[in-house]
Write an enzyme that holds these catalytic residues in place. Sequence first.
Site, PDB file in Angstrom:
ATOM      1  N   TYR A 190       0.903  -1.202   0.245  1.00  0.00           N
ATOM      2  CA  TYR A 190      -0.310   0.024  -0.002  1.00  0.00           C
ATOM      3  C   TYR A 190       0.475   1.917  -0.078  1.00  0.00           C
ATOM      4  O   TYR A 190       1.609   1.328   0.336  1.00  0.00           O
ATOM      5  CB  TYR A 190      -0.677   0.094   0.989  1.00  0.00           C
ATOM      6  CG  TYR A 190      -1.697  -0.804   1.432  1.00  0.00           C
ATOM      7  CD1 TYR A 190      -3.250  -0.847   1.009  1.00  0.00           C
ATOM      8  CD2 TYR A 190      -1.577  -2.117   2.724  1.00  0.00           C
ATOM      9  CE1 TYR A 190      -4.009  -1.923   1.522  1.00  0.00           C
ATOM     10  CE2 TYR A 190      -2.031  -2.997   2.579  1.00  0.00           C
ATOM     11  CZ  TYR A 190      -4.164  -2.870   2.133  1.00  0.00           C
ATOM     12  OH  TYR A 190      -5.031  -3.829   2.053  1.00  0.00           O
ATOM     13  N   LYS A 243       5.198  10.617  -5.395  1.00  0.00           N
ATOM     14  CA  LYS A 243       6.155   9.473  -5.275  1.00  0.00           C
ATOM     15  C   LYS A 243       6.226   8.065  -4.919  1.00  0.00           C
ATOM     16  O   LYS A 243       7.566   7.790  -5.573  1.00  0.00           O
ATOM     17  CB  LYS A 243       7.054  10.545  -4.140  1.00  0.00           C
ATOM     18  CG  LYS A 243       8.905  10.547  -3.840  1.00  0.00           C
ATOM     19  CD  LYS A 243       9.362  11.421  -3.109  1.00  0.00           C
ATOM     20  CE  LYS A 243      10.904  10.725  -2.843  1.00  0.00           C
ATOM     21  NZ  LYS A 243      10.577  10.497  -1.301  1.00  0.00           N
ATOM     22  N   GLU A 276     -12.421  -7.175   7.930  1.00  0.00           N
ATOM     23  CA  GLU A 276     -11.363  -6.558   9.463  1.00  0.00           C
ATOM     24  C   GLU A 276     -12.586  -6.109  10.335  1.00  0.00           C
ATOM     25  O   GLU A 276     -12.487  -5.728  11.357  1.00  0.00           O
ATOM     26  CB  GLU A 276     -11.071  -5.915   8.373  1.00  0.00           C
ATOM     27  CG  GLU A 276     -11.478  -4.549   7.490  1.00  0.00           C
ATOM     28  CD  GLU A 276     -10.422  -3.873   6.987  1.00  0.00           C
ATOM     29  OE1 GLU A 276      -9.262  -3.693   7.392  1.00  0.00           O
ATOM     30  OE2 GLU A 276     -10.774  -3.190   5.787  1.00  0.00           O
ATOM     31  N   ASP A 332      -7.724  -3.377  12.400  1.00  0.00           N
ATOM     32  CA  ASP A 332      -9.330  -2.775  11.691  1.00  0.00           C
ATOM     33  C   ASP A 332      -9.986  -4.728  13.162  1.00  0.00           C
ATOM     34  O   ASP A 332     -10.815  -3.751  13.616  1.00  0.00           O
ATOM     35  CB  ASP A 332      -9.608  -2.937  10.968  1.00  0.00           C
ATOM     36  CG  ASP A 332      -9.636  -1.196  10.200  1.00  0.00           C
ATOM     37  OD1 ASP A 332      -9.865  -0.676  10.861  1.00  0.00           O
ATOM     38  OD2 ASP A 332      -8.619  -1.057   9.474  1.00  0.00           O
ATOM     39  N   ILE A 356       3.457  -2.694   3.511  1.00  0.00           N
ATOM     40  CA  ILE A 356       3.241  -0.464   3.776  1.00  0.00           C
ATOM     41  C   ILE A 356       4.857   0.154   3.088  1.00  0.00           C
ATOM     42  O   ILE A 356       4.924   1.561   3.681  1.00  0.00           O
ATOM     43  CB  ILE A 356       3.392   0.315   5.060  1.00  0.00           C
ATOM     44  CG1 ILE A 356       4.180  -0.457   6.619  1.00  0.00           C
ATOM     45  CG2 ILE A 356       1.566  -0.789   5.885  1.00  0.00           C
ATOM     46  CD1 ILE A 356       3.270  -0.503   7.974  1.00  0.00           C
ATOM     47  N   ASP A 358       0.006 -40.538   3.292  1.00  0.00           N
ATOM     48  CA  ASP A 358      -1.660 -40.785   2.393  1.00  0.00           C
ATOM     49  C   ASP A 358      -1.945 -39.543   1.513  1.00  0.00           C
ATOM     50  O   ASP A 358      -0.989 -38.244   1.027  1.00  0.00           O
ATOM     51  CB  ASP A 358      -1.910 -41.572   3.007  1.00  0.00           C
ATOM     52  CG  ASP A 358      -2.940 -40.716   4.344  1.00  0.00           C
ATOM     53  OD1 ASP A 358      -2.434 -39.250   4.071  1.00  0.00           O
ATOM     54  OD2 ASP A 358      -3.541 -41.263   5.526  1.00  0.00           O
TER      55      ASP A 358
HETATM   56  N1  COA Z   1       5.564   2.604  -1.267  1.00  0.00           N
HETATM   57  C1  COA Z   1       5.936   2.979  -1.596  1.00  0.00           C
HETATM   58  N2  COA Z   1       7.627   3.510  -1.450  1.00  0.00           N
HETATM   59  C2  COA Z   1       7.538   3.817  -0.213  1.00  0.00           C
HETATM   60  C3  COA Z   1       6.688   3.583   0.373  1.00  0.00           C
HETATM   61  C4  COA Z   1       5.476   2.703   0.278  1.00  0.00           C
HETATM   62  N3  COA Z   1       4.344   2.159   0.973  1.00  0.00           N
HETATM   63  N4  COA Z   1       6.564   3.962   2.407  1.00  0.00           N
HETATM   64  C5  COA Z   1       8.269   4.197   1.882  1.00  0.00           C
HETATM   65  N5  COA Z   1       8.437   4.504   0.756  1.00  0.00           N
HETATM   66  C6  COA Z   1       9.305   4.796   0.028  1.00  0.00           C
HETATM   67  C7  COA Z   1       9.854   6.210   0.627  1.00  0.00           C
HETATM   68  O1  COA Z   1       9.517   7.602  -0.199  1.00  0.00           O
HETATM   69  C8  COA Z   1      11.231   6.641   0.697  1.00  0.00           C
HETATM   70  O2  COA Z   1      11.571   6.818  -0.648  1.00  0.00           O
HETATM   71  P1  COA Z   1      13.142   7.597  -0.986  1.00  0.00           P
HETATM   72  O3  COA Z   1      14.795   6.582  -0.560  1.00  0.00           O
HETATM   73  O4  COA Z   1      13.615   7.581  -3.020  1.00  0.00           O
HETATM   74  O5  COA Z   1      13.184   9.271  -0.979  1.00  0.00           O
HETATM   75  C9  COA Z   1      11.675   5.465   1.219  1.00  0.00           C
HETATM   76  O6  COA Z   1      10.697   4.499   1.008  1.00  0.00           O
HETATM   77  C10 COA Z   1      12.345   5.726   2.277  1.00  0.00           C
HETATM   78  O7  COA Z   1      11.318   5.530   3.211  1.00  0.00           O
HETATM   79  P2  COA Z   1      11.263   5.445   4.697  1.00  0.00           P
HETATM   80  O8  COA Z   1      11.687   6.997   5.027  1.00  0.00           O
HETATM   81  O9  COA Z   1      11.540   4.754   5.342  1.00  0.00           O
HETATM   82  O10 COA Z   1       9.931   5.563   5.449  1.00  0.00           O
HETATM   83  P3  COA Z   1       8.671   7.084   5.604  1.00  0.00           P
HETATM   84  O11 COA Z   1       8.992   7.785   6.760  1.00  0.00           O
HETATM   85  O12 COA Z   1       9.364   8.265   4.279  1.00  0.00           O
HETATM   86  O13 COA Z   1       7.249   5.955   5.520  1.00  0.00           O
HETATM   87  C11 COA Z   1       5.841   5.664   6.228  1.00  0.00           C
HETATM   88  C12 COA Z   1       6.683   5.170   6.328  1.00  0.00           C
HETATM   89  C13 COA Z   1       4.865   4.212   7.246  1.00  0.00           C
HETATM   90  C14 COA Z   1       4.696   6.630   6.961  1.00  0.00           C
HETATM   91  C15 COA Z   1       5.197   5.166   4.802  1.00  0.00           C
HETATM   92  O14 COA Z   1       6.039   3.374   4.498  1.00  0.00           O
HETATM   93  C16 COA Z   1       3.657   4.553   4.295  1.00  0.00           C
HETATM   94  O15 COA Z   1       3.160   5.365   3.951  1.00  0.00           O
HETATM   95  N6  COA Z   1       3.475   3.445   4.417  1.00  0.00           N
HETATM   96  C17 COA Z   1       2.637   3.136   3.840  1.00  0.00           C
HETATM   97  C18 COA Z   1       1.275   3.093   4.902  1.00  0.00           C
HETATM   98  C19 COA Z   1       0.184   2.800   4.428  1.00  0.00           C
HETATM   99  O16 COA Z   1      -0.588   2.828   2.934  1.00  0.00           O
HETATM  100  N7  COA Z   1      -1.072   2.795   5.341  1.00  0.00           N
HETATM  101  C20 COA Z   1      -2.955   2.198   4.299  1.00  0.00           C
HETATM  102  C21 COA Z   1      -2.515   0.801   4.497  1.00  0.00           C
HETATM  103  S1  COA Z   1      -2.323  -0.245   6.337  1.00  0.00           S
HETATM  104 MG    MG Z   2      -8.245  -1.746   7.527  1.00  0.00          MG
END
Ligand code: COA
Ligand code: MG
Length: 288
Positions: free
Chosen positions: A9, A16, A129, A155, A221, A269
């Site tokens: 996700y 980005k 969930e 959830d 994530i 089996d």
């Molecule tokens: N998908 C794609 N790329 C991701 C990513 C994701 N879910 N999470 C982080 N990245 C990327 C960042 O943009 C960063 O890229 P860069 O090195 O090119 O700049 C790299 O991976 C490292 O990220 P990092 O700094 O370790 O994480 P963060 O602090 O930026 O983000 C979260 C942490 C948890 C906020 C982030 O991972 C996130 O948004 N995850 C998804 C959350 C979500 O969708 N939740 C709903 C479903 S449960």
């Molecule tokens: Mg959920």
Amino acid sequence: MHSRRALLYMPGDDWKKITKSLTLGVDCICMDMEDGTAISRKAEARAIIAKALQELDFSKSEKLARINSVGSGWEKDDIEAVLPYHPDGVVIPKIESLDQIQWGSEIIEAAELRHGWPINSIRMLVGVETAKGILNLKEIASHPRLDGIIFGGEDFAASIGATRTPGAIELLYARQAVVTACAAFDLQAIDIVTIDFKNLDIVRAESEFGARLGYSGKQIIHPAQVEPVQSAFTPDDEAIAYAKRIVEAFEASQKEGKGAFVLDGKMIDMPLLKNAQKVLERAKAAGK
Ligand code: COA
Ligand code: MG
């Protein structure tokens, strides 16, 4: 069915992270309009996901869009914003009844007809969930457009008032109910998110446990979770070799008119044959 060992996700308004996801070799990319997107950013998420579906090359990764739950008030605008650009599938979270799946399926089918796309070419996965969702799994799992059910552990814990623990014992009943419903209807079962994403030992152990429960994949994530999760849901060489030996020995023993037989000192089996065949199916789905 597309392989979905890891379903990654990212917030749908985060261009980005969407472009980053294309570089990761992940089975499945799920651009989110629901809980990963701030309430104030739903419109941006719709527009950015639509743009991504039109402009980006997802290569071998599947492209999914997760809409808000049925009844949230956002769901119709969410699904209508992405359908014209043919995502591989739509994820509907917090499903509690067959009617809610039917709602989504009818809108998808109308789009397929309108655009001249094959019926059922846009697949559906649903999140189960909540307590009601678990009680209604039997009817939910029966819908023909479904490819899989995603179990939302956080959830679900909130829904029943459970306290989350590292071993997730408080989730076990629901987690096994989901995997059982999926097996009964030949669906993929996608396991809980490991929110402690910096600790790769935890995600590895949790993935291996999920795979042992019978799950075929896991929600993730963060990019660092792709490799440990995809490898945990891919049978290793040793497991594949053993499964092949069981299949071969089973065929030989059937020819001799023997049902049960002994391999490496263990009784083999029919149920063990079926399990071995499952291992080989999963290996094949993972491209091994
Ligand atoms: N998908 C794609 N790329 C991701 C990513 C994701 N879910 N999470 C982080 N990245 C990327 C960042 O943009 C960063 O890229 P860069 O090195 O090119 O700049 C790299 O991976 C490292 O990220 P990092 O700094 O370790 O994480 P963060 O602090 O930026 O983000 C979260 C942490 C948890 C906020 C982030 O991972 C996130 O948004 N995850 C998804 C959350 C979500 O969708 N939740 C709903 C479903 S449960
Ligand atoms: Mg959920």
